[in-house]
Design an enzyme around this catalytic site. Structure first.
Site, PDB file in Angstrom:
ATOM      1  N   ASP A  48      -9.239   4.478   4.483  1.00  0.00           N
ATOM      2  CA  ASP A  48      -9.334   3.239   3.704  1.00  0.00           C
ATOM      3  C   ASP A  48      -8.757   3.404   2.295  1.00  0.00           C
ATOM      4  O   ASP A  48      -9.433   3.136   1.298  1.00  0.00           O
ATOM      5  CB  ASP A  48     -10.790   2.765   3.609  1.00  0.00           C
ATOM      6  CG  ASP A  48     -11.478   2.742   4.961  1.00  0.00           C
ATOM      7  OD1 ASP A  48     -10.829   2.344   5.934  1.00  0.00           O
ATOM      8  OD2 ASP A  48     -12.660   3.126   5.031  1.00  0.00           O
ATOM      9  N   GLU A 238     -11.907  -7.349   8.232  1.00  0.00           N
ATOM     10  CA  GLU A 238     -12.420  -6.592   7.086  1.00  0.00           C
ATOM     11  C   GLU A 238     -11.271  -6.117   6.210  1.00  0.00           C
ATOM     12  O   GLU A 238     -10.115  -6.514   6.370  1.00  0.00           O
ATOM     13  CB  GLU A 238     -13.251  -5.408   7.564  1.00  0.00           C
ATOM     14  CG  GLU A 238     -12.474  -4.371   8.358  1.00  0.00           C
ATOM     15  CD  GLU A 238     -13.337  -3.190   8.772  1.00  0.00           C
ATOM     16  OE1 GLU A 238     -14.564  -3.289   8.688  1.00  0.00           O
ATOM     17  OE2 GLU A 238     -12.775  -2.156   9.179  1.00  0.00           O
TER      18      GLU A 238
END
Length: 789
Positions: A48, A238
């Site tokens: 991420d 997301e």
């Protein structure tokens, strides 16, 4: 790239970036001059990744406290690693003490995706978040530092979620996970006027945006969770991040759809708006605030998969025998959770992400790809990783030839579609698996007119890792928002194809075969491969292996491949030694009576690892109250590496006693692996919250569920018995599940075996006793006797 860079525009930098974008001319190509440079890379692991700059350094911050930096987007240096690998995280003086409130609320010991931004005061603000994981109980906070690499000092939690039957951050509203956000995945950014915002959210109620105070880095008051942008009802959306493009005048909202693991189908989609807080729409005009799962559903991909402009997905340019390169081919698996970087020196834009890769399981690295705008004002992404290329003119004659193109679909899936084979002809026609016309305009603008629609984008310079050559790539997008990527290929035929296949044909180590062989039947350029066996009863012409019985001699078989392309034919032979099945016997037993040595003293003494099965540096101890005598104690920072090659084949059994002090997801109590993508693991708490036997054979997962979770601070007997692919699981001597489709993973004579650690996850914390292994399957009566102590 030589001067200070920024991706988080301040008021002064906005005007400067606009001028750079408008005036930057095509730079000299990285491959210019008399020699062609071969790019090199230094990779890092930051799940991420989120970009921020500091002077000449470009940093990424991600999940689990990991971070890294670079100056050229190719050669990275790891700064901090996963908290499970090193709890002494350098970003904080003491991360668990500093962020204790967040960890306590989220009931976890790790962090999720972090984001760092430099505000006008010159300080760096780290937006951190912690999440329970199996629910949206999360805390999102902010910490500050004078330096990008810390140490950071906590300013406190700014948002919480998952407060069941309690008032949410929206006054007067009880928290509802279908409409309220999971407070994770923050991304702070400046808009065109210098206002500070933060977009965040994951699954649950969707993606939200808050206006922030640029002086403090905290949300402006009275916003609650902020404004809803996308998602709801636990739809798998997301990792939001927002980029403003002054040339188009749009704010682009990048999102990751699907699940992040290798089988989750992670992918990247985009929507755009003229305002930072929306409304955002896709290429079809869909208002993204209406995109959500159907009411009462969980992970309803069907309801969301037609929304958003898909710019990146898992893909594979497959490699056949005789093709350049190695392995399965080149591609990404579950790429996503993106950030972006705009180089103020060149005006070039990049997308920064993490990705897994074909055939390598859950291993992931940071990747950077060039990003362009197409004629319709939507981003398109280069089909190969960034390798130092600059803007340069692509000549029409360089484009003509055979191509493989991957055409992404609406579907959210881990499956990769087979590439189409097309030819871009000099007369502008497209022939092959896709028909139509192609055009090149300006330095690299591409347009493809096809029955599937008109696709616009660019012909871009790329480094092809398979051919190890600078070449031209294709990235285009249809009017309805689906992307297509292409690579140039050379097609071999006749003798050239046969020679390439023969030179490349390899069956691996055939000196100690215990499982079926993969015998390829196709090669480059439509080459065919047919097989003949000197003993089909042992090795068939399709690679099926039948081992000699225990007590018989190993079998030697000659496999001969006939390689044909047109009239060209060559033969090549391989000698295969098929190992006889071993006599049924116990290969080792360990009672851990204050020693790691096996009870008989017949095997090499195990070694102590660090927090992974392939390192060292830890320590173990023993407890007096084992099942019988003393027991091995692991403190959650180290494991034990047993001797290699204890078991090989498809028939064996393992028995052990466990007393966990803590349960952490994916942690291995017992681990065995022939390769990093071919393994099995006894997991006290699996991904489903249950104790399980988990494995992967490089192509498929096996979930051996027990329908129960073993307790902490109590001894539990676990065993599994494998009989030619039939596995049976036992808890405290009771058969809790059998399956005939167990994956065959112990194929190597040098497979590794470990206790408490694997290659990736948090080590086991607790006690292990009375471990034993056999080269035969155990009967239910034998397991019951072992469980009786």
């Amino acid at each position: 790239m030589a001067r200070s860079r920024t991706t988080r525009l301040t008021l002064g930098a906005i005007a400067a970036t606009a001028a750079i974008t408008a005036t930057t001319a095509a730079a000299a190509p990285a491959w210019g001059g008399t020699t062609t440079p071969t790019p090199s890379f230094d990779d890092v692991t930051v799940h991420d990744p989120s970009i921020v700059t500091s002077g000449d350094d470009i940093w990424v911050f991600g999940s689990h406290g990991a971070s890294a930096y670079t100056t050229d987007l190719m050669h990275w240096t790891q700064n901090s690693v996963d908290l499970s690998q090193d709890a002494d995280n350098p970003l904080f003086d003491d991360v668990h003490e500093e962020l204790a409130e967040a960890f306590e609320w989220a009931q976890t010991s790790t962090l999720w995706a972090s984001d760092v931004i430099q505000l006008a005061d010159g300080k760096y603000y780290l937006y951190y978040n912690a999440c329970k994981g199996d629910s949206p109980r999360s805390a999102l906070g902010v910490a500050v530092s004078d330096d990008v690499d810390g140490p950071y000092e906590d300013l406190g939690i700014i948002l919480k979620s998952g407060m069941w039957d309690e008032e949410s951050e929206n006054p007067g509203e009880i928290y509802d996970a279908t409409i309220h956000p999971n407070t994770v995945d923050p991304d702070a950014f400046y808009d065109a006027e210098g206002n500070l915002w933060m977009v965040y959210g994951s699954y649950s109620g969707g993606i939200f945006i808050l206006q922030m105070d640029p002086a403090t880095g905290l949300p402006l008051p009275d916003q609650g969770y902020g404004k809803h942008l996308v998602g709801g009802n636990h739809a798998r959306i997301e990792a939001p991040t927002i980029r403003y493009d002054r040339k188009t005048g749009y704010y682009y909202l990048f999102l990751s759809y699907g699940g992040l693991d290798a089988t989750g189908g992670y992918e990247v989609r985009v929507a755009r708006s003229t305002s930072p807080d929306g409304p955002y729409v896709d290429a079809k005009g869909t208002d993204m605030s209406t995109v959500k799962g159907a009411e009462g559903t969980l992970f309803d991909d069907v309801s969301i998969q037609s929304s958003g402009v898909k710019i990146m997905d898992g893909y594979l340019f497959p490699r056949e025998v005789g093709d350049p390169g190695t392995g399965l081919g080149t591609g990404y698996v579950s790429p996503g959770h993106t950030s972006w970087y705009d180089d103020p020196d060149t005006g070039a834009s990049y997308i920064v992400l993490h990705s897994r890769f074909p055939g390598t399981g859950e291993m992931h690295n940071v990747r950077v790809n060039r990003m362009y705008m197409n004629a319709d004002g939507w981003p398109v992404v280069a089909p190969q990783r960034y390798a130092g290329e600059r803007n340069s003119w692509v000549k029409a004659r360089e484009i003509v030839g055979t191509w493989e193109v991957v055409k992404f679909t609406d579907a959210i899936t881990a499956d990769t579609t087979a590439p189409l084979s097309i030819t871009l002809n000099a007369n502008g026609r497209i022939t092959g698996d896709l028909k139509g016309r192609w055009e090149r305009a300006g330095e690299k603008r591409a347009t493809l007119y096809t029955p599937k629609g008109t696709f616009t984008g660019v012909f871009a310079r790329v480094w092809d890792p398979a051919t190890e050559e600078w070449t031209v790539g294709l990235t285009v997008q249809s009017k309805r928002g689906l992307s297509m990527w292409g690579r140039q290929v050379e097609v071999l035929t006749g003798k050239a194809a046969v020679d390439a296949v023969v030179a490349d044909l390899d069956l691996g180590d055939t000196s100690a075969v215990v499982s079926d062989l993969e015998l390829p039947t196709d090669g480059t350029g439509d080459t065919t491969i047919t097989w003949r066996s000197s003993n089909p009863a042992v090795v068939s012409t399709t690679g099926e292996v039948t081992r000699p019985a225990a007590g018989e001699a190993d079998a030697q078989v000659t496999l001969t491949a006939a390689v044909r392309n047109g009239t060209a034919v060559k033969k090549v032979s391989f000698t295969v030694i098929v190992k006889a099945r071993p006599e049924a016997q116990q290969v080792g037993a360990w009672s851990f009576e204050d020693t790691l040595a096996d009870n008989a003293g017949a095997l090499a003494t195990p070694t102590v690892t660090g927090n992974r099965a392939d390192n060292t540096g830890g320590a173990v101890s023993y407890v007096a109250d084992g099942v019988s005598g003393s027991a091995l104690h692991l403190d959650g920072t180290a494991g034990v590496r047993l001797p290699d090659g204890l078991v090989q084949g498809d028939t064996y059994a393992v028995s052990m006693w466990l007393r966990p002090e803590a349960l952490t997801s994916y942690t291995s109590a017992f681990f065995a692996a022939s390769a990093s993508n071919q393994w099995l693991s006894v997991v006290p708490q699996g991904w489903n919250g249950e104790t399980m036997l988990w494995s992967n054979d490089g192509a498929a997962w096996y979930d051996g569920v027990t329908s129960q979770l073993i307790p902490v601070d109590e001894w539990t007997h676990l065993a599994f018995s494998v009989d030619a692919g039939q596995v049976t699981l036992y808890v405290n001597g009771t058969d809790v599940g059998a399956n005939p489709a167990f994956t065959d993973v112990l194929t190597s004579p040098s497979a590794i075996f470990a206790l408490g650690v694997n290659y990736w996850d948090t080590p086991f914390q607790g006690d292990i006793d009375e471990l034993a292994m056999w080269t035969s399957a155990l009967t239910p009566e034998e397991v019951a006797a072992l469980a009786a102590g």
